[in-house]
Design a protein around this motif. Structure first.
Motif, mmCIF file in Angstrom:
data_model
loop_
_atom_site.group_PDB
_atom_site.id
_atom_site.type_symbol
_atom_site.label_atom_id
_atom_site.label_comp_id
_atom_site.label_asym_id
_atom_site.label_seq_id
_atom_site.Cartn_x
_atom_site.Cartn_y
_atom_site.Cartn_z
ATOM 1 N N LEU A 35 10.427 6.893 31.577
ATOM 2 C CA LEU A 35 10.858 8.134 32.554
ATOM 3 C C LEU A 35 9.889 7.885 33.509
ATOM 4 O O LEU A 35 10.121 8.417 34.651
ATOM 5 N N ALA A 36 8.350 7.954 33.217
ATOM 6 C CA ALA A 36 7.561 7.771 34.406
ATOM 7 C C ALA A 36 7.244 7.136 35.117
ATOM 8 O O ALA A 36 6.855 6.919 36.303
ATOM 9 N N ALA A 37 7.750 5.627 34.658
ATOM 10 C CA ALA A 37 7.761 4.602 36.077
ATOM 11 C C ALA A 37 9.226 5.029 37.203
ATOM 12 O O ALA A 37 9.224 4.675 38.574
ATOM 13 N N PHE A 38 10.122 5.674 36.654
ATOM 14 C CA PHE A 38 10.883 6.768 37.882
ATOM 15 C C PHE A 38 10.744 8.119 38.663
ATOM 16 O O PHE A 38 11.231 9.005 38.951
ATOM 17 N N THR A 41 4.414 9.551 42.847
ATOM 18 C CA THR A 41 3.314 9.901 42.484
ATOM 19 C C THR A 41 2.745 11.850 42.084
ATOM 20 O O THR A 41 2.213 12.014 41.199
ATOM 21 N N GLU A 42 2.882 11.984 43.022
ATOM 22 C CA GLU A 42 3.218 13.555 43.016
ATOM 23 C C GLU A 42 4.166 13.862 41.822
ATOM 24 O O GLU A 42 3.688 15.067 41.247
ATOM 25 N N GLU A 43 5.567 13.414 41.586
ATOM 26 C CA GLU A 43 6.336 14.076 40.784
ATOM 27 C C GLU A 43 5.199 13.985 38.760
ATOM 28 O O GLU A 43 5.516 14.347 37.805
ATOM 29 N N PRO A 53 12.981 12.227 35.003
ATOM 30 C CA PRO A 53 12.125 12.756 36.554
ATOM 31 C C PRO A 53 13.760 12.911 37.433
ATOM 32 O O PRO A 53 14.377 13.249 36.769
ATOM 33 N N GLU A 54 13.067 13.592 38.726
ATOM 34 C CA GLU A 54 14.426 13.698 39.057
ATOM 35 C C GLU A 54 15.306 12.669 39.626
ATOM 36 O O GLU A 54 16.372 13.508 39.784
ATOM 37 N N LEU A 57 18.158 6.765 39.998
ATOM 38 C CA LEU A 57 18.386 5.622 40.925
ATOM 39 C C LEU A 57 16.774 5.916 42.341
ATOM 40 O O LEU A 57 17.071 5.008 43.641
ATOM 41 N N ASN A 58 16.767 5.805 41.934
ATOM 42 C CA ASN A 58 14.720 5.799 42.565
ATOM 43 C C ASN A 58 14.277 5.078 42.786
ATOM 44 O O ASN A 58 13.334 5.060 41.498
ATOM 45 N N PHE A 59 14.506 3.916 42.978
ATOM 46 C CA PHE A 59 13.275 2.499 42.829
ATOM 47 C C PHE A 59 12.228 1.957 43.684
ATOM 48 O O PHE A 59 12.141 0.883 43.371
ATOM 49 N N ASP A 60 11.596 3.256 44.605
ATOM 50 C CA ASP A 60 10.376 2.968 45.431
ATOM 51 C C ASP A 60 9.527 2.690 44.565
ATOM 52 O O ASP A 60 8.210 1.885 45.225
ATOM 53 N N VAL A 61 9.007 3.398 43.430
ATOM 54 C CA VAL A 61 8.453 2.860 42.633
ATOM 55 C C VAL A 61 8.022 1.802 41.701
ATOM 56 O O VAL A 61 7.018 0.566 42.091
#
Length: 280
Positions: A35-38, A41-43, A53-54, A57-61
């Protein structure tokens, strides 16, 4: 009869309850890490650890963690260390076990007892002395120096091979020697191919230990270009706080190669571990 049936139901319920509780305890940290990986930093700072997470599919982190921590170079360093250390450990451990098991000489039992004594000493308790030796030999911050240290701490593999040699009859050696084979020929042509279960067991135990090794890697490999995968994520720690979402993303990235290898070779791993569990 009724009492025995009730007791069996209670025992069965207690057994399943303990299994489910153990599974939950084991899986909660993994779920929190996923859960933390997706989360950005703000979220991550604005939510609790169990909040979803929102988007999954967000792989920016993951991309940021992979590039900032130079994980590609760390994977290459770790792969080199694994190949060299595991190969050397297999040959050194098996040959030492062959000599100690097949050749009876004065001091044989003493050497085996010293190996056992060394296995009981915590590795961290000897690091002051080992570091002084490494420093005097100029092996600090050298990848080959780090590999030499890992090769010298493989006592468990020696005992795995010793136990396996106990189940190999000496008549194999005698027959080969009568046919004109040398001791090296006996080992490499006759005995070594029979050590496959013990080799797989040793590879699994030693490989996991080397891949996860952190203390000595952080101590002896101080250059950023020589970081292994276990110390690469240290990039996201500092005196002003830790970036746990990037650390969790990096942890998941480090799990992927081992998970793929396990899926590909799980039959060989289970077979080798089962066959390698020989009686002494």
């Amino acid at each position: 009869m009724l009492r025995k049936k009730i007791l069996s139901y209670v025992f069965c319920f207690f057994e399943y309850f303990m299994l489910i509780a153990a599974a939950i305890i084991s899986l909660v940290p993994v779920c929190v890490c996923v859960l933390a990986a997706f989360k950005s930093t703000e979220e991550y700072n604005a939510s609790s650890v169990l909040d979803l997470p929102e988007s999954f599919l967000n792989f920016d982190v993951f991309i940021e963690a992979f590039t900032t921590a130079s994980m590609l170079q760390s994977f290459i360093n770790t792969a080199i260390v694994l190949v060299v250390v595991l190969t050397a450990s297999i040959f050194i451990g098996s040959m030492l076990a062959y000599v100690l098991n097949r050749f009876k000489f004065k001091g044989n039992a003493l050497i085996q007892n010293l190996f056992m004594f060394a296995a009981l000493i915590p590795g961290i308790a000897t690091q002051v002395t080992v570091y002084q030796i490494m420093y005097s030999l100029g092996l600090i911050n050298k990848l080959y120096g780090y590999m030499i240290v890992l090769m010298g701490t493989d006592i468990i593999s020696i005992y795995i091979f010793l136990q396996f040699f106990e189940n190999l009859p000496v008549s194999l050696d005698e027959s080969a020697i009568m046919d004109g084979c040398t001791y090296f020929g006996v080992f490499f042509r006759i005995l070594f191919p029979l050590l496959k279960p013990a080799i797989v067991t040793s590879l699994v135990l030693k490989g996991v230990s080397v891949y996860n090794e952190y203390y000595m890697s952080n101590l002896y490999l101080q250059s950023n270009e020589l970081k292994t995968i276990s110390t690469a994520l240290y990039k996201f720690t500092g005196p002003y706080g830790n970036q746990y979402n990037y650390i969790c993303a990096g942890v998941l990235i480090t799990i992927i190669p081992i998970f793929i290898l396990f899926l590909l070779f799980q039959r060989q791993i289970y077979g080798g571990m089962a066959a390698g569990a020989v009686k002494g």
